[in-house]
Scaffold this motif. Structure first.
Motif, short mmCIF file in Angstrom:
data_model
loop_
_atom_site.label_atom_id
_atom_site.label_comp_id
_atom_site.label_asym_id
_atom_site.label_seq_id
_atom_site.Cartn_x
_atom_site.Cartn_y
_atom_site.Cartn_z
N ASP A 43 0.83 -1.21 0.00
CA ASP A 43 0.00 0.00 0.00
C ASP A 43 0.86 1.26 0.00
O ASP A 43 0.57 2.21 -0.73
CB ASP A 43 -0.95 0.01 1.20
CG ASP A 43 -2.03 -1.05 1.12
OD1 ASP A 43 -2.27 -1.58 0.00
OD2 ASP A 43 -2.63 -1.36 2.17
N TYR A 44 1.92 1.27 0.80
CA TYR A 44 2.79 2.45 0.88
C TYR A 44 3.53 2.69 -0.44
O TYR A 44 3.63 3.82 -0.89
CB TYR A 44 3.80 2.30 2.01
CG TYR A 44 3.21 2.34 3.39
CD1 TYR A 44 2.31 3.34 3.78
CD2 TYR A 44 3.55 1.38 4.34
CE1 TYR A 44 1.77 3.36 5.06
CE2 TYR A 44 3.01 1.40 5.61
CZ TYR A 44 2.13 2.39 5.97
OH TYR A 44 1.59 2.43 7.23
N ARG A 46 2.61 1.70 -3.45
CA ARG A 46 1.61 2.12 -4.45
C ARG A 46 1.27 3.60 -4.29
O ARG A 46 1.24 4.35 -5.25
CB ARG A 46 0.35 1.26 -4.32
CG ARG A 46 -0.67 1.51 -5.39
CD ARG A 46 -1.86 0.56 -5.21
NE ARG A 46 -2.77 0.64 -6.33
CZ ARG A 46 -3.65 1.62 -6.52
NH1 ARG A 46 -3.74 2.61 -5.67
NH2 ARG A 46 -4.44 1.60 -7.56
N GLN A 47 1.03 4.02 -3.05
CA GLN A 47 0.67 5.41 -2.78
C GLN A 47 1.83 6.35 -3.10
O GLN A 47 1.64 7.40 -3.72
CB GLN A 47 0.24 5.58 -1.32
CG GLN A 47 -0.33 6.94 -1.02
CD GLN A 47 -1.63 7.21 -1.77
OE1 GLN A 47 -2.41 6.31 -2.06
NE2 GLN A 47 -1.86 8.45 -2.11
N LYS A 50 2.30 6.71 -6.86
CA LYS A 50 1.21 7.51 -7.41
C LYS A 50 1.42 9.00 -7.13
O LYS A 50 1.29 9.83 -8.01
CB LYS A 50 -0.12 7.05 -6.82
CG LYS A 50 -1.33 7.78 -7.35
CD LYS A 50 -2.60 7.24 -6.73
CE LYS A 50 -3.79 8.03 -7.20
NZ LYS A 50 -5.02 7.61 -6.51
N GLU A 51 1.79 9.32 -5.90
CA GLU A 51 1.96 10.73 -5.51
C GLU A 51 3.22 11.35 -6.11
O GLU A 51 3.21 12.48 -6.56
CB GLU A 51 2.01 10.85 -3.99
CG GLU A 51 0.68 10.60 -3.32
CD GLU A 51 0.77 10.58 -1.81
OE1 GLU A 51 1.88 10.77 -1.25
OE2 GLU A 51 -0.28 10.36 -1.18
#
Length: 106
Positions: A43-44, A46-47, A50-51
């Motif tokens: 999750d980290y 991926r985020q 993306k950011e």
């Protein structure tokens, strides 16, 4: 790789596979200590991608419960393993003759 280190992934390695493979240019390999941490690391990553780079993975495979997850970003593939699965698959050993370790964070 910073996000993996910040979130307490262990034994982080960046392998440079160029120019010998068409699979990817780089593998990032790390170890998570539990199913929960493996899920959180995915999750980290991926985020953060993306950011910071406006990139989402083309595919995510595996499950935290299996002890292995793969995130395919085309040129970069992130492998997040449990310690047992990392020993079993031994990607570092498999690629040792053709890949170069660029970064190793214990």
């Amino acid at each position: 790789m910073d996000v993996l280190e910040d979130k307490k992934a262990e034994d982080i390695i960046l392998l440079d596979l160029r120019p010998d493979t068409i699979l990817a240019d780089f593998f990032i390999i790390c170890t998570g200590n539990s199913d929960r941490q493996i899920r959180a690391l995915v999750d980290y990553v991926r985020q953060a991608c993306k950011e910071q780079a406006n990139k989402l993975p083309f595919n995510i495979e595996g499950t935290p419960e299996s002890g292995w997850m793969l995130m395919d970003y085309s040129n970069v593939v992130v492998h997040i393993f449990s310690a047992e699965q990392r020993d079993y698959y031994d990607l570092e050993g498999l690629w040792s003759k053709s890949a170069h370790v660029l970064v190793s964070i214990q």
